[in-house]
Design a protein around this motif. Structure first.
Motif, PDB file in Angstrom:
ATOM      1  N   GLY A 205      -4.076  -2.298   0.587  1.00  0.00           N
ATOM      2  CA  GLY A 205      -3.492  -3.754   0.419  1.00  0.00           C
ATOM      3  C   GLY A 205      -4.092  -4.485  -0.757  1.00  0.00           C
ATOM      4  N   SER A 206      -5.416  -4.491  -0.918  1.00  0.00           N
ATOM      5  CA  SER A 206      -5.847  -5.120  -2.063  1.00  0.00           C
ATOM      6  C   SER A 206      -5.177  -4.907  -3.563  1.00  0.00           C
TER       7      SER A 206
ATOM      8  N   ASP B 161      -3.272  -7.062  -8.650  1.00  0.00           N
ATOM      9  CA  ASP B 161      -1.991  -7.034  -9.581  1.00  0.00           C
ATOM     10  C   ASP B 161      -1.475  -8.689  -9.414  1.00  0.00           C
ATOM     11  N   ALA B 162      -1.710  -9.306  -8.588  1.00  0.00           N
ATOM     12  CA  ALA B 162      -1.127 -10.720  -8.454  1.00  0.00           C
ATOM     13  C   ALA B 162      -2.126 -11.457  -9.467  1.00  0.00           C
TER      14      ALA B 162
ATOM     15  N   CYS C  26       7.008  -4.093  -8.361  1.00  0.00           N
ATOM     16  CA  CYS C  26       7.968  -3.833  -7.218  1.00  0.00           C
ATOM     17  C   CYS C  26       7.357  -3.064  -6.121  1.00  0.00           C
ATOM     18  N   LYS C  27       6.532  -1.916  -6.351  1.00  0.00           N
ATOM     19  CA  LYS C  27       6.199  -1.118  -5.383  1.00  0.00           C
ATOM     20  C   LYS C  27       5.678  -1.742  -4.202  1.00  0.00           C
ATOM     21  N   HIS C  28       5.061  -3.377  -4.287  1.00  0.00           N
ATOM     22  CA  HIS C  28       4.465  -4.134  -3.260  1.00  0.00           C
ATOM     23  C   HIS C  28       5.659  -4.704  -2.608  1.00  0.00           C
TER      24      HIS C  28
ATOM     25  N   GLY D 250      -5.387 -13.684   3.082  1.00  0.00           N
ATOM     26  CA  GLY D 250      -5.960 -14.470   4.236  1.00  0.00           C
ATOM     27  C   GLY D 250      -5.789 -15.778   4.314  1.00  0.00           C
ATOM     28  N   ARG D 251      -4.758 -16.501   3.145  1.00  0.00           N
ATOM     29  CA  ARG D 251      -4.579 -17.903   3.294  1.00  0.00           C
ATOM     30  C   ARG D 251      -2.998 -17.913   2.383  1.00  0.00           C
TER      31      ARG D 251
END
Ligand code: AVI
Length: 325
Positions: free
Chosen positions: A16-17, A22-23, A37-39, A234-235
């Protein structure tokens, strides 16, 4: 390698992280903002992609299936008996089942996937549809070097099946590297084969609706990336309501691009770094490359290519074997 299909996403998205990492990299620097795009393919993304494949505007899935159905006898005759069919991805699709059934006497089916749950589900559904078929799942990242288990006795040739124009979600250099890797896996030089689905170049007026449907499913698929980002952070990092989906034709790249466009100027923060959007600034979330004859020739240079296409040449299935076309 970057990749964008459900199958390839599962192959290479580690945790997940990874999206948050990447962000930070893709959203906080100068220039075009990007998210890999994999996400797009969390559980909700996989569900939305399934819905996309059934949309009236999304022609690739049904066009490819129609081409496959029409040409199954020729493809099966070309491949001969005892085929060991290898599929990068989970492989429980209608196309896979129909191809295996038409092959008549396949020696083995080898799905390659990094996610054990998808391998198990694919195996169970194929065992129901084709009882007696030997299924040997391989848990691996198919974009990285890997070796297949020894072929069963009676295996005549290995065929790698890579449908759906998933290759189009890779950049040109990456796609070429992947084709070479799959050709090696199949042993094309020694009698193996590739059967690869590619979406062909066509006018943007035909392409763009497939990536911006009236029901808004593709928009939801794209915006789901922000829901996922916020959930994993988480936000609320970026409120999905502040962005709109846009599909663009990039003529130079021969690709339909998906973007998330900020409706207003926006300030945010991630990993201790500021994120700034001007109004109208976008996050590039996917490229879906389309292929003309020249690009297909480059991809499969040195091999014999048999093309199976629909009458309007919207989509093609390419059978790649040793020898020249
Ligand atoms: C998985 N892949 C081949 C799809 C495509 O057409 O590029 C993903 C997709 N993105 C938006 N709609 C479909």
């Amino acid at each position: 390698m970057t990749a964008c299909s459900p199958a390839t996403a599962r192959q290479i998205a580690p945790a997940g992280s990874a999206l948050l990492r990447d962000a930070v990299e893709g959203l906080t620097g100068p220039g075009q903002k990007t998210l890999p795009c994999k996400h797009l393919y969390d559980a909700r993304g996989v569900e939305l992609f399934e819905r996309i494949t059934a949309l009236p505007e999304y022609y690739p899935t049904r066009t490819e299936l129609a081409i496959l159905r029409e040409n199954l006898p020729r493809i099966a005759a070309e491949l001969g008996p005892g085929v060991r069919l290898v599929e990068p991805g989970s492989g429980s699709s209608t196309k896979t089942r129909e191809l295996l059934a038409a092959l008549g006497d396949p020696s083995e089916y080898v799905p390659i996937d990094i996610a054990p749950e998808f391998l198990a589900a694919g195996k169970a559904s194929l065992a129901r549809a084709l009882p007696g078929l030997r299924v040997t799942p391989v848990r691996a990242d198919f974009t990285a070097p890997l070796s297949l288990p020894p072929a069963p006795g009676g295996a005549h040739r290995t065929v790698v099946f890579f449908p759906g124009s998933t290759l189009g979600n890779f950049g040109p250099a990456e796609a070429k590297r992947l084709v070479d890797h799959l050709a090696e896996l199949a042993g094309v030089g020694g009698g193996g084969a590739l059967l690869i689905g590619l979406d062909r170049i066509k006018p943007p007026a035909e392409l763009l609706p497939a990536y911006d449907d009236d029901a808004g499913v593709t928009a939801a698929f794209n915006l789901n990336l922000l829901h996922r980002l916020n959930r994993e952070a988480g936000r609320t990092v970026l409120a999905p309501g502040c962005f709109r989906h846009e599909a663009r034709w990039n003529a130079a790249a021969a690709a339909v691009e998906m973007h998330l466009v900020a409706e207003h100027p926006l300030e945010a923060e991630l990993g201790g770094r500021p994120i700034h959007f001007d109004a109208g600034e976008s996050i590039h979330t996917e490229s879906s490359h389309k292929f003309g004859d020249a690009a297909i020739g480059r991809l499969f240079a040195g091999w014999r290519v048999q093309a199976f296409e629909d009458a309007s040449r919207r989509f093609g299935l390419y059978l790649v074997t040793a020898g020249r076309s």
